[in-house]
Design a protein around this motif. Structure first.
Motif, PDB file in Angstrom:
ATOM      1  N   THR A 296       1.246  -0.715  -0.065  1.00  0.00           N
ATOM      2  CA  THR A 296       0.070   0.301   0.145  1.00  0.00           C
ATOM      3  C   THR A 296       0.692   1.434   0.389  1.00  0.00           C
ATOM      4  OG1 THR A 296      -1.846  -1.051   1.485  1.00  0.00           O
ATOM      5  CG2 THR A 296      -2.071   1.297   0.923  1.00  0.00           C
ATOM      6  N   VAL A 297       1.954   1.320   0.824  1.00  0.00           N
ATOM      7  CA  VAL A 297       3.003   2.634   1.058  1.00  0.00           C
ATOM      8  C   VAL A 297       3.383   2.376  -0.625  1.00  0.00           C
ATOM      9  CG1 VAL A 297       5.311   3.078   1.671  1.00  0.00           C
ATOM     10  CG2 VAL A 297       2.987   2.182   3.352  1.00  0.00           C
ATOM     11  N   GLU A 298       3.569   1.454  -1.687  1.00  0.00           N
ATOM     12  CA  GLU A 298       4.599   1.572  -2.364  1.00  0.00           C
ATOM     13  C   GLU A 298       3.740   2.701  -3.567  1.00  0.00           C
ATOM     14  OE1 GLU A 298       7.358   0.532  -3.767  1.00  0.00           O
ATOM     15  OE2 GLU A 298       8.018  -0.292  -2.208  1.00  0.00           O
ATOM     16  N   LEU A 299       2.147   2.155  -3.216  1.00  0.00           N
ATOM     17  CA  LEU A 299       1.228   2.328  -4.317  1.00  0.00           C
ATOM     18  C   LEU A 299       1.223   3.883  -3.870  1.00  0.00           C
ATOM     19  CD1 LEU A 299      -1.298  -0.546  -4.376  1.00  0.00           C
ATOM     20  CD2 LEU A 299      -0.356   0.466  -6.219  1.00  0.00           C
ATOM     21  N   ALA A 300       1.070   4.242  -2.981  1.00  0.00           N
ATOM     22  CA  ALA A 300       0.228   5.825  -2.171  1.00  0.00           C
ATOM     23  C   ALA A 300       1.628   6.920  -2.749  1.00  0.00           C
ATOM     24  CB  ALA A 300       0.295   4.899  -0.821  1.00  0.00           C
ATOM     25  N   LYS A 301       2.686   6.117  -2.551  1.00  0.00           N
ATOM     26  CA  LYS A 301       3.913   6.829  -3.149  1.00  0.00           C
ATOM     27  C   LYS A 301       3.838   7.518  -4.383  1.00  0.00           C
ATOM     28  CE  LYS A 301       7.691   5.346   0.312  1.00  0.00           C
ATOM     29  NZ  LYS A 301       9.241   4.051  -0.063  1.00  0.00           N
ATOM     30  N   ARG A 302       3.817   6.091  -5.512  1.00  0.00           N
ATOM     31  CA  ARG A 302       3.245   6.772  -6.443  1.00  0.00           C
ATOM     32  C   ARG A 302       2.056   7.270  -7.176  1.00  0.00           C
ATOM     33  NH1 ARG A 302       6.326   2.301  -6.006  1.00  0.00           N
ATOM     34  NH2 ARG A 302       8.128   2.072  -7.560  1.00  0.00           N
ATOM     35  N   LEU A 303       1.433   7.401  -6.147  1.00  0.00           N
ATOM     36  CA  LEU A 303      -0.315   8.297  -6.268  1.00  0.00           C
ATOM     37  C   LEU A 303      -0.126   9.329  -5.677  1.00  0.00           C
ATOM     38  CD1 LEU A 303      -2.558   5.805  -5.600  1.00  0.00           C
ATOM     39  CD2 LEU A 303      -2.572   6.091  -8.138  1.00  0.00           C
ATOM     40  N   ASP A 304       1.215   9.890  -5.540  1.00  0.00           N
ATOM     41  CA  ASP A 304       1.267  10.773  -4.918  1.00  0.00           C
ATOM     42  C   ASP A 304       1.160  11.573  -3.367  1.00  0.00           C
ATOM     43  OD1 ASP A 304       2.677  11.799  -7.134  1.00  0.00           O
ATOM     44  OD2 ASP A 304       0.637  13.153  -7.909  1.00  0.00           O
ATOM     45  N   TYR A 305       0.855  10.354  -2.551  1.00  0.00           N
ATOM     46  CA  TYR A 305       0.952  10.697  -1.155  1.00  0.00           C
ATOM     47  C   TYR A 305       1.412  11.447  -0.503  1.00  0.00           C
ATOM     48  CZ  TYR A 305      -3.696   8.503  -0.125  1.00  0.00           C
ATOM     49  OH  TYR A 305      -5.238   7.829  -0.505  1.00  0.00           O
ATOM     50  N   GLY A 306       1.281  11.976   0.516  1.00  0.00           N
ATOM     51  CA  GLY A 306       2.810  12.927   1.197  1.00  0.00           C
ATOM     52  C   GLY A 306       3.469  11.936   2.364  1.00  0.00           C
ATOM     53  N   ASP A 307       3.335  12.122   3.245  1.00  0.00           N
ATOM     54  CA  ASP A 307       4.199  11.686   4.670  1.00  0.00           C
ATOM     55  C   ASP A 307       3.869  11.032   5.092  1.00  0.00           C
ATOM     56  OD1 ASP A 307       6.786  12.176   3.796  1.00  0.00           O
ATOM     57  OD2 ASP A 307       7.501  13.469   4.810  1.00  0.00           O
TER      58      ASP A 307
END
Ligand SMILES: [Fe+2]
Ligand SMILES: [Fe+2]
Length: 399
Positions: free
Chosen positions: A236-247
């Motif tokens: 989920t973190v890998e996906l969120a990073k690519r979907l422009d999630y912030g820290d």
């Protein structure tokens, strides 16, 4: 005001002779006092400015060492010390070892510690017991050498946390109360911060330990899904990073992933670990787990931000999922992303009644469920990271 009466031109009044030096000396005394007040005021202003600047840099959760170094960098110019150091006593976070931070000329920790203790002893003898600030302007370090030293304890509620030490060489001016007061104010502030920091770390460790215990309890209950929570969290973190999630969003989905299936703790073992197909009734029991998880976590304020993902990670984009039958963008974004990571791990994992699917089959299921079961952009993101899929399909994080 009394004015002497005049007695005529020939009898000019005998006024006392004017002593020119008296008003001048009064003015000089006043000027001197004003100078002293001005310099005391300047010193206080400098102290307040420094404390204000330091208070801005005291952030809970940040490493204590970086805060100590910031403090030393800010304080050293105000003390004109050749070396300014903070010695910290051992604590639970330092593996039982004392530590030293120093700016200016480097000094040996043992040497400095010995000097500090000697300065405190001398100061105690002179002042009759007060140890809040020790200033010794001739502390012998060799048969013909001495240093000037200020030692201020860093303490909180009678617990000695460390010492702040300023050193000047013999050719520099003597230390005075200005430097001592400044160091005392900053060391008091640091003492409060260090205690708060320790309590913060203890609470954080307890919080993380609690989460780990919950996950271990779940893993122990169902050996076949052991490691699933960790993998879903990572993916989920890998996906969120690519979907422009912030820290903030990333740390939220990381924790959400770890706890997304925690409600399975409340599902009957016989159903949860049943090899083979589930009956409709048994599947209804399994379907309780998102709400059970939500109920378990909802009373804890620190988990409030992960509740949407825990409750809704089995919703379907077309509204046919559970528990609330949400559809499309009504499904919380964290849950949309977690649903894809969860499905990927479930499909690629072995089950009592089947082996994990091969990656090609998983990809084709995602392609056909894109925009009907799962959010299209999340599926596209997953399919756009083949190396990550390859890695998680082979369960690297499980090893
Ligand atoms: Fe689940
Ligand atoms: Fe899951």
């Amino acid at each position: 005001m009394h004015t002497p009466a005049t007695t005529g031109l020939n009898s000019a009044p005998h006024l006392p002779p004017v002593v020119a030096s008296e008003p001048n000396s009064t003015i000089a005394v006043l000027e001197d006092e004003i100078d002293q007040l001005a310099s005391a005021l300047a010193a206080r202003f400098e102290e307040l400015t420094l404390i204000h600047d330091l208070s801005q840099s005291l952030t809970l959760g940040e490493e204590s060492s970086s805060i100590v170094e910031t403090l030393l960098d800010e304080l050293r110019p105000c003390t004109s010390a050749s070396s300014l150091a903070i010695l910290l006593e051992p604590d639970d976070t330092s593996n039982g070892e004392a530590s030293m931070h120093v700016v200016g000329e480097t000094v040996e920790m043992d040497w400095l510690n010995e000097l500090a203790i000697r300065a405190e002893e001398i100061s105690e003898e002179v002042s009759g017991g007060s140890r809040s600030i020790s200033i010794v302007n001739r502390l012998a370090i060799d048969y013909d050498k001495f240093v000037r030293i200020v030692v201020v304890p860093i303490d909180r509620r009678n617990q000695l946390l460390g010492r702040m030490i300023a050193i000047r060489t013999a050719d520099q001016p003597e230390f005075g109360t200005t430097e001592g007061d400044l160091m005392r104010s900053t060391s008091m502030m640091l003492g409060v911060h260090l205690i708060n920091q320790r309590q913060f770390l203890e609470l954080q460790q307890m919080f993380e330990g609690t989460i780990q215990s919950l996950v271990s309890a779940l893993d122990a209950k169902d050996a076949y899904t052991c490691g699933h929570s960790t993998r879903v969290s990572e993916l989920t973190v890998e996906l969120a990073k690519r979907l422009d999630y912030g820290d903030e969003g990333i740390s939220r989905v990381r924790m959400g992933g770890i706890l997304h299936d925690i409600g399975k703790i409340g599902v009957d073992d016989a159903v949860l670990c049943k090899p083979g197909k589930l009956t409709e009734e048994e599947f209804d029991q399994i379907k309780q787990h998102p709400v059970l998880g939500y109920e378990i976590l909802k009373g804890i304020r620190q988990f409030s931000h992960i509740l949407p993902a825990v409750r809704h990670h089995h919703e379907s984009w077309d509204g046919t999922g559970y528990p609330d039958g949400l559809a499309g963008d009504d499904i919380p974004r964290d849950a949309q992303i977690m649903a894809v990571a969860d499905a990927f791990d479930a499909m690629t994992s072995d089950r009592p009644y089947r082996s994990g699917m091969c990656l090609e089959k998983v990809i084709s299921i995602f392609q056909s469920g894109r925009g009907s079961q799962w959010a299209a952009d999340v599926v596209d993101t997953l399919l756009g990271m083949p190396e990550v899929m390859e890695r998680y399909a082979h369960k690297e994080s499980d090893k």
